[in-house]
Design a protein around this motif. Sequence first.
Motif: not given
Length: 267
Positions: A40, A57, A106
């Motif tokens: 990551f 993400i 996200a």
Amino acid sequence: MKASSISSSVHVRQEGPVAWLTLNRPESANAVDLELATAFRDAILELEAVEVRVVVIEANGQVFCGGGDVEAMRGAESASQYLAELAGTFHQGLELLARSNSIIIAAVDGAAAGAGLGLVLNADIVVATPRARFLTAYAGVGLSPDSGVSYLLPRSVGTQRALQMSLTGRVLDAGTAKEWGIVAELVAPEELEGYVRVLAVRLASGGGNFLGATRRLIRSSTSMSYPQHLDAEVRAITTAAQHPDTLALLREFARHSKEPKAQAGAQ
């Protein structure tokens, strides 16, 4: 970078100014072990080098991220030393993310627990499905929060709600997470990727330089005094005014403002 696997646990692909970072440990609920934490961090470093405007993400499998890998902690010779390295490495990636010029989205389908919740809180816009769940999860294994949860959660939902989640283990369903301000939009699972792609492309086409500056100003607003923040706004707007994208938008706005206005009503 067009497409790459930073490791088996993190995949990255670039679609023009948009990058997709996918957590890929579905068999382990995308739990964060040292390999994933390192991958990551390295992925965010790579993305900084190619200067994408939006980073999405997401995760493979039915869980967005189950938090730290408890099995890896249990199997370590020293759980304390392992956690120091694990949290330290993952935090390096989160710090890079916080300083990034990119807008962070996200896309959450499934549970986001512990470090997974931290990852969500580090995003600028959270799009989730009704299957999403949000929880701190630390108390269940006798640990205190990491991944920015103790810093970002009270700023997102308020101190009392953050304490309730952290001390009692309350799990937020997707609707409550939207009501409390963690989630921006709820969409059906089958619509998640398409919705996020349209949003990411729209944001990327809007000019990453000033949007990136905007996200940094808003995210730093609680860590500066008001005079310091005003100074930061001056620096940011001065820098933005020198960028070709901004100069083009200013010219376009000025051109439209000079066009004759349509007369209201018939004469």
